[in-house]
Design a protein around this motif. Sequence first.
Motif, PDB file in Angstrom:
ATOM      1  N   PRO A  84       0.677  -1.167   0.242  1.00 53.01           N
ATOM      2  CA  PRO A  84      -0.146   0.017  -0.057  1.00 53.01           C
ATOM      3  C   PRO A  84       0.702   1.375   0.106  1.00 53.01           C
ATOM      4  O   PRO A  84       2.018   1.210   0.568  1.00 53.01           O
ATOM      5  N   THR A  85       0.466   2.209  -0.638  1.00 52.37           N
ATOM      6  CA  THR A  85       1.089   3.473  -0.833  1.00 52.37           C
ATOM      7  C   THR A  85       1.185   4.251   0.909  1.00 52.37           C
ATOM      8  O   THR A  85       0.377   3.936   1.505  1.00 52.37           O
ATOM      9  N   ILE A  86       2.166   5.199   0.846  1.00 50.64           N
ATOM     10  CA  ILE A  86       2.539   5.843   2.011  1.00 50.64           C
ATOM     11  C   ILE A  86       2.564   7.074   1.505  1.00 50.64           C
ATOM     12  O   ILE A  86       2.806   7.465   0.382  1.00 50.64           O
ATOM     13  N   ARG A  87       2.171   8.107   2.249  1.00 50.24           N
ATOM     14  CA  ARG A  87       2.096   9.524   1.966  1.00 50.24           C
ATOM     15  C   ARG A  87       2.377  10.358   3.187  1.00 50.24           C
ATOM     16  O   ARG A  87       2.127   9.884   4.203  1.00 50.24           O
ATOM     17  N   ALA A 129       4.640   9.759   8.038  1.00 53.51           N
ATOM     18  CA  ALA A 129       4.312   9.032   7.034  1.00 53.51           C
ATOM     19  C   ALA A 129       3.091   8.162   7.376  1.00 53.51           C
ATOM     20  O   ALA A 129       3.185   7.381   8.478  1.00 53.51           O
ATOM     21  N   VAL A 130       2.091   8.221   6.590  1.00 53.26           N
ATOM     22  CA  VAL A 130       0.834   7.388   6.963  1.00 53.26           C
ATOM     23  C   VAL A 130       0.637   6.452   5.735  1.00 53.26           C
ATOM     24  O   VAL A 130       0.595   7.068   4.560  1.00 53.26           O
ATOM     25  N   LYS A 179      10.494  12.544  -4.696  1.00 56.63           N
ATOM     26  CA  LYS A 179       8.958  12.535  -4.441  1.00 56.63           C
ATOM     27  C   LYS A 179       8.703  11.556  -3.555  1.00 56.63           C
ATOM     28  O   LYS A 179       7.585  11.364  -3.436  1.00 56.63           O
ATOM     29  N   SER A 180       9.661  10.697  -3.171  1.00 61.07           N
ATOM     30  CA  SER A 180       9.142   9.524  -2.361  1.00 61.07           C
ATOM     31  C   SER A 180       9.005   9.910  -0.861  1.00 61.07           C
ATOM     32  O   SER A 180       9.604  10.933  -0.421  1.00 61.07           O
ATOM     33  N   PRO A 181       7.865   9.575  -0.069  1.00 61.98           N
ATOM     34  CA  PRO A 181       7.468  10.278   1.209  1.00 61.98           C
ATOM     35  C   PRO A 181       8.542   9.569   2.160  1.00 61.98           C
ATOM     36  O   PRO A 181       8.521  10.147   3.361  1.00 61.98           O
ATOM     37  N   ARG A 204       9.789  19.133  -1.791  1.00 63.65           N
ATOM     38  CA  ARG A 204       8.843  19.047  -2.828  1.00 63.65           C
ATOM     39  C   ARG A 204       8.023  17.774  -2.895  1.00 63.65           C
ATOM     40  O   ARG A 204       7.110  17.412  -3.837  1.00 63.65           O
ATOM     41  N   VAL A 205       8.223  16.988  -1.893  1.00 69.34           N
ATOM     42  CA  VAL A 205       7.347  15.810  -1.713  1.00 69.34           C
ATOM     43  C   VAL A 205       5.863  16.328  -1.327  1.00 69.34           C
ATOM     44  O   VAL A 205       5.643  17.245  -0.531  1.00 69.34           O
ATOM     45  N   LYS A 206       4.880  15.799  -1.958  1.00 73.30           N
ATOM     46  CA  LYS A 206       3.395  15.996  -1.486  1.00 73.30           C
ATOM     47  C   LYS A 206       3.153  15.796  -0.096  1.00 73.30           C
ATOM     48  O   LYS A 206       3.336  14.690   0.456  1.00 73.30           O
ATOM     49  N   LEU A 207       2.796  16.829   0.438  1.00 72.49           N
ATOM     50  CA  LEU A 207       2.304  16.864   1.741  1.00 72.49           C
ATOM     51  C   LEU A 207       1.064  17.075   1.992  1.00 72.49           C
ATOM     52  O   LEU A 207       0.390  18.233   1.576  1.00 72.49           O
ATOM     53  N   TYR A 208       0.166  16.110   2.461  1.00 66.26           N
ATOM     54  CA  TYR A 208      -1.529  16.130   2.429  1.00 66.26           C
ATOM     55  C   TYR A 208      -1.893  16.797   3.774  1.00 66.26           C
ATOM     56  O   TYR A 208      -1.532  16.557   4.945  1.00 66.26           O
TER      57      TYR A 208
END
Length: 312
Positions: free
Chosen positions: A55-58, A68-69, A103-105, A111-115
């Motif tokens: 499963p992906t981590i973000r 990291a979730v 781009k990896s969490p 510049r990694v996506k931070l939700y």
Amino acid sequence: MQQIKVGISACLLGDEVRFDGGHKRSAFCTEELGRHVEFVKLCPEVGIGMPVPRPTIRLEQHNGEARAVVPKTGEDVTARLIAFADRAQSHITQVSGYVLCAKSPSCGMERVKLYNPDNGHAQKAGEGIFAAQLRQRFPALPLEEDGRLQDPQLRENFVMRVFVYAAWQSLPEAFSKADLLNFHTSLKLLLLAHNQQAYRSLGREVAQLQTVNDAARKTYIEGVMSALASPATRANHTNVLQHIQGYFKQHLSSDQREELTDSILSYRQGTEPLLVPLTLLRHYLREYPSDYLTGQRYLNPYPKDLKLRYGL
């Protein structure tokens, strides 16, 4: 001479360890840099026991900090990634640089996506958990991402820093002030090309040292690596080239001086690559040897077959 070691995200060497079972093989790392270094490969997500595929981590913003979730389950794996950095520390102390997967969490440098977990909106403002641990624990260690290595200036800059840091690591464990002065002298032109103010400041610090203890060593190398972290400007390169030119003015004919001056100015104006005046200067150094110039890392900062100055 012991081979230089460089840490790297395992997927960049072609290992199929990404969340989707794929890889992100880096041609530069595997086919070019790999000829000169020994890679130490790690995958933090596999290292904490996650399967492939998985499963992906973000990254999510919680109480002002990035976590990291796993969004599918809500599991927070931040502590596990930090614990992995603890376990990997003995390996990382041996490396002279680290190439991270963009781009990896876990491994992204920037510049990694931070939700926002409340509304699902994301900003490219995060840093991977493992990458952050590397930066905090090893502030002098050269770090770079695979994507940024496509830029000729950033690629050259990273490899140069790796070889400088490796030279630092190769110094005797309990080196003297004389050893430090010699090392600093070898970096003079390189530092002048990147940050003239830092060169002068570091020089004063070295001159004022009474004893070279661990704290002084740490402060010095962190200052050096910080100064070298930004690519050298064309103007600073030009100043350094003209400085080197001065060592040969008594030996060259008027035609030779004119040719060298023209090549330096053509580089300054952007019509010739850096390699053109450097090649002339190296030729004159063979003709008219100078121990001081021979000892300058600026002229030969890394193996020539990497061809990193061709595009500068």
